[in-house]
Design a protein around this motif. Structure first.
Motif, short mmCIF file in Angstrom:
data_model
loop_
_atom_site.label_atom_id
_atom_site.label_comp_id
_atom_site.label_asym_id
_atom_site.label_seq_id
_atom_site.Cartn_x
_atom_site.Cartn_y
_atom_site.Cartn_z
N PHE A 1 2.43 1.70 -3.45
CA PHE A 1 1.45 2.20 -4.41
C PHE A 1 1.21 3.70 -4.19
O PHE A 1 1.14 4.48 -5.15
CB PHE A 1 0.13 1.44 -4.26
CG PHE A 1 -0.97 1.94 -5.15
CD1 PHE A 1 -1.01 1.59 -6.48
CD2 PHE A 1 -1.96 2.79 -4.65
CE1 PHE A 1 -2.02 2.07 -7.31
CE2 PHE A 1 -2.96 3.26 -5.46
CZ PHE A 1 -3.00 2.91 -6.81
N THR A 2 1.10 4.10 -2.94
CA THR A 2 0.88 5.51 -2.63
C THR A 2 2.05 6.37 -3.08
O THR A 2 1.87 7.46 -3.64
CB THR A 2 0.67 5.69 -1.12
OG1 THR A 2 -0.45 4.89 -0.70
CG2 THR A 2 0.40 7.14 -0.76
N ALA A 3 3.26 5.86 -2.86
CA ALA A 3 4.46 6.65 -3.18
C ALA A 3 4.74 6.71 -4.67
O ALA A 3 5.05 7.77 -5.22
CB ALA A 3 5.66 6.08 -2.43
N TRP B 1 4.00 11.06 1.73
CA TRP B 1 3.69 10.96 3.16
C TRP B 1 4.11 9.65 3.83
O TRP B 1 4.41 9.65 5.02
CB TRP B 1 2.21 11.24 3.43
CG TRP B 1 1.22 10.26 2.88
CD1 TRP B 1 0.48 10.39 1.74
CD2 TRP B 1 0.84 9.00 3.46
NE1 TRP B 1 -0.33 9.30 1.56
CE2 TRP B 1 -0.14 8.44 2.61
CE3 TRP B 1 1.21 8.31 4.61
CZ2 TRP B 1 -0.72 7.20 2.86
CZ3 TRP B 1 0.63 7.08 4.88
CH2 TRP B 1 -0.32 6.54 4.01
N PRO B 2 4.19 8.48 3.11
CA PRO B 2 4.69 7.29 3.81
C PRO B 2 6.12 7.46 4.31
O PRO B 2 6.49 6.93 5.37
CB PRO B 2 4.59 6.19 2.75
CG PRO B 2 3.51 6.65 1.84
CD PRO B 2 3.69 8.14 1.76
N LEU C 1 0.83 -1.20 0.00
CA LEU C 1 0.00 0.00 0.00
C LEU C 1 0.87 1.26 0.00
O LEU C 1 0.59 2.22 -0.73
CB LEU C 1 -0.92 -0.01 1.22
CG LEU C 1 -1.83 1.21 1.40
CD1 LEU C 1 -2.79 1.33 0.21
CD2 LEU C 1 -2.61 1.11 2.71
N GLY C 2 1.91 1.24 0.81
CA GLY C 2 2.81 2.39 0.86
C GLY C 2 3.52 2.62 -0.46
O GLY C 2 3.67 3.76 -0.91
N LEU D 1 0.78 7.07 -6.95
CA LEU D 1 0.07 8.31 -6.66
C LEU D 1 1.00 9.49 -6.41
O LEU D 1 0.54 10.62 -6.21
CB LEU D 1 -0.85 8.11 -5.43
CG LEU D 1 -1.88 6.98 -5.54
CD1 LEU D 1 -2.73 6.93 -4.29
CD2 LEU D 1 -2.75 7.16 -6.79
N ASP D 2 2.31 9.23 -6.40
CA ASP D 2 3.32 10.28 -6.21
C ASP D 2 3.12 11.02 -4.90
O ASP D 2 3.20 12.26 -4.84
CB ASP D 2 3.30 11.25 -7.39
CG ASP D 2 4.56 12.12 -7.43
OD1 ASP D 2 5.62 11.66 -6.96
OD2 ASP D 2 4.47 13.26 -7.91
N GLN D 3 2.88 10.28 -3.83
CA GLN D 3 2.70 10.87 -2.51
C GLN D 3 3.91 10.54 -1.64
O GLN D 3 4.37 9.40 -1.62
CB GLN D 3 1.43 10.32 -1.85
CG GLN D 3 0.15 10.67 -2.59
CD GLN D 3 -0.15 12.16 -2.52
OE1 GLN D 3 -0.07 12.77 -1.47
NE2 GLN D 3 -0.51 12.73 -3.67
#
Length: 274
Positions: free
Chosen positions: A71-73, A80-81, A68-69, A76-78
């Motif tokens: 995929f988010t990073a 925050w993880p 999940l982390g 989704l180019d996030q």
């Protein structure tokens, strides 16, 4: 024992350097994930999860959160993880400063739930940060590994030669303040070398060296926190997978703390683009 330790260390160095330099980032990420999940298995045992089923469930949870982390990073180019990992290690510094061994009544809850959650916050952001660094430039991963190794070696030799004052006597009696100072002193020229090698603009050399110093300091916190984990479990090593070196966590404890901090510093200082 020393011969065995040296042989294992050399083999590990060859495997790690080959993986960093030769594997594409996707396969490198899978290799890092495998190492982190091996560390999660050891972490589960140290947290008091004795049965294979309990440990397997813990490892599965870490794997799911790592996916999940990631995929988010990366999808989704996030960021925050990784930010969560940096905040976690900031909190660890406070915990280490005030650490007291848990009482008998609170030890089971502390080990299973407190330290169990800590495993996720330690392993998942480190996995994401290492893969992120590798995607940008594999040499950054090697530099980070060498940075933590330099700090660890300098602390050991400076501590043996000049050590007088314990750094954290309740956690790791062998570490000294003089050893920590020796590590930070050794990191200064290493940071300057890194600034030159990676083509950091002169205006940011001071920032880069400071980032290396902070990263080294946090890597020591990673080592100390694993010592807390082992002390609470009454264990000398996290495992016995690596002859002469203990377990996986014994080899990656500094790196898991250093990776998120190093990555965030590079991004914050605009030394590395996202």
């Amino acid at each position: 024992m020393l011969k065995q330790r040296v042989i294992t260390g050399l083999l590990l160095a060859v495997v790690v350097f080959s993986a960093v330099l030769l594997l594409p980032s996707f396969w490198f990420g899978l290799a890092v994930l495998a190492v982190c999940l091996g560390g999660a298995w050891e972490w589960a045992r140290l947290c008091g999860l004795e049965s294979g089923g309990q440990r397997g469930l813990y490892v599965t949870g870490v794997a799911a959160l790592a996916g999940l982390g990631a995929f988010t990073a990366f999808a989704l180019d996030q960021i925050w993880p990784v930010v969560l990992g940096v905040l976690w290690w900031g909190g660890v510094l406070v915990v280490l400063a005030f650490y007291r061994p848990a009482g008998r009544e609170g030890r089971i809850l502390w080990r299973r739930y407190g330290l169990g959650s800590a495993g996720v916050l330690t392993l998942v952001p480190a996995f994401i940060a290492l893969v992120w660094l590798h995607q940008v430039q594999p040499a950054l991963v090697l530099y980070l590994i060498l940075l933590t190794a330099t700090a660890d070696s300098a602390a050991y030799f400076a501590g043996r030669r000049f050590g007088r004052h314990k750094l954290a006597p309740r956690i790791s009696p062998g570490k000294t303040r003089e050893g920590l100072l020796g590590a930070l002193i050794a990191i200064v020229p290493f940071g300057l070398l890194g600034a030159w090698y990676f083509g950091v603009i002169p205006a940011l050399w001071f920032f880069f060296v400071c980032l290396c110093l902070v990263t080294a300091l946090v890597s020591v916190a990673g080592d100390l926190f694993e010592s807390v984990l082992k002390r609470e479990a009454g264990a000398k090593d996290s495992g016995a997978l690596l002859p002469g070196h203990g377990g996986i966590l014994d080899r990656i404890d500094s790196l898991t703390a250093a990776a998120p901090v190093f990555l965030m510093g590079l991004l914050w200082g605009v030394i590395m683009a996202r």
